[in-house]
Motif scaffolding. Structure first.
Motif, short mmCIF file in Angstrom:
data_model
loop_
_atom_site.label_atom_id
_atom_site.label_comp_id
_atom_site.label_asym_id
_atom_site.label_seq_id
_atom_site.Cartn_x
_atom_site.Cartn_y
_atom_site.Cartn_z
N ALA A 16 0.84 -1.16 0.00
CA ALA A 16 0.00 0.00 0.00
C ALA A 16 0.87 1.21 0.00
CB ALA A 16 -0.85 0.01 1.22
N SER A 18 1.00 5.30 -0.30
CA SER A 18 0.29 6.57 -0.33
C SER A 18 1.09 7.50 -1.22
CB SER A 18 0.18 7.15 1.07
OG SER A 18 -0.50 6.27 1.90
N CYS A 20 0.26 8.76 -4.23
CA CYS A 20 -0.34 9.67 -5.19
C CYS A 20 -1.81 9.87 -4.86
CB CYS A 20 -0.17 9.04 -6.57
SG CYS A 20 -1.13 9.72 -7.87
N SER A 21 -2.21 11.11 -4.77
CA SER A 21 -3.62 11.36 -4.53
C SER A 21 -4.24 12.11 -5.70
CB SER A 21 -3.81 12.15 -3.23
OG SER A 21 -3.09 13.34 -3.26
N GLN A 135 -5.60 1.70 -6.62
CA GLN A 135 -5.75 3.04 -6.06
C GLN A 135 -7.14 3.17 -5.46
OE1 GLN A 135 -5.27 6.27 -8.89
NE2 GLN A 135 -4.02 7.37 -7.40
N ASP A 140 -4.83 6.70 -2.53
CA ASP A 140 -3.72 5.90 -1.99
C ASP A 140 -3.65 4.56 -2.70
OD1 ASP A 140 -3.22 7.91 -0.08
OD2 ASP A 140 -4.64 7.00 1.33
N TRP A 141 -2.46 3.99 -2.74
CA TRP A 141 -2.26 2.68 -3.35
C TRP A 141 -2.19 1.63 -2.25
CZ3 TRP A 141 -2.52 1.90 -8.46
CH2 TRP A 141 -2.45 3.03 -9.27
N GLU A 142 -2.87 0.51 -2.46
CA GLU A 142 -2.81 -0.58 -1.50
C GLU A 142 -2.79 -1.91 -2.24
OE1 GLU A 142 -6.14 0.24 1.02
OE2 GLU A 142 -7.60 -0.08 -0.56
#
Length: 152
Positions: A16, A18, A20-21, A135, A140-142
């Motif tokens: 996960a 975070s 890039c938003s 995303q 966020d990436w998880e």
């Protein structure tokens, strides 16, 4: 050591991030994967179970190469706790390829990790892993799926 051998196909990898938003089209795939791998390896190599598990979506799936599928953070945490208790360390990920579509990235990679044998020698385990990063609504990436195998 039995737990280690049974579940060791630890190509564990990616996580996960975070990173890039921004909207999904605004991310750099390689940057996301590199950041995810760095975060995953750091959490694993520091035996930081909480940080490692937070890299996974709450309903993530993980298959450690033994024909079984773990579901959710609690089951994933139990697996990693066993690795930590058995002294697995020095986990590395070397990306082979990445594949992406809107808001999702898959990574194919080689992995390796070390453990000290009872006779004091360092044993290195290795294999291939596949992770899927997604995303979420917050940008966020998880990790939503993580699978690995172990070379003989």
């Amino acid at each position: 050591m039995k737990v280690l051998k049974r579940f060791l196909p630890l190509g564990l990898i990616v996580l996960a991030v975070s990173a890039c938003s921004n909207p999904a089209a605004d991310y750099d795939v390689q940057e996301v994967v590199n950041s995810a791998n760095e975060q995953w390896n750091a959490a694993f190599n520091d035996n930081d179970l909480d940080s490692l598990v937070e890299l996974y979506a709450s309903q993530a799936t993980l298959s450690p190469g033994n024909g079984k599928v773990l579901n959710g953070q609690q089951e994933i945490a139990a697996l990693f706790q066993g690795f930590f208790e058995n002294g697995l360390h020095n986990h590395q990920i070397d990306t082979i390829s990445t594949y992406s579509s809107d808001g999702q990235i898959s990574q194919l990679a080689n992995w390796s990790a070390d453990v000290e044998a009872e006779d004091g020698q360092t044993l290195t385990f290795q294999g291939v892993l596949m992770t899927v990063l997604q995303q979420n609504d917050a940008g966020d990436w998880e990790v939503v799926s993580h699978i690995w195998n172990m070379a003989e």
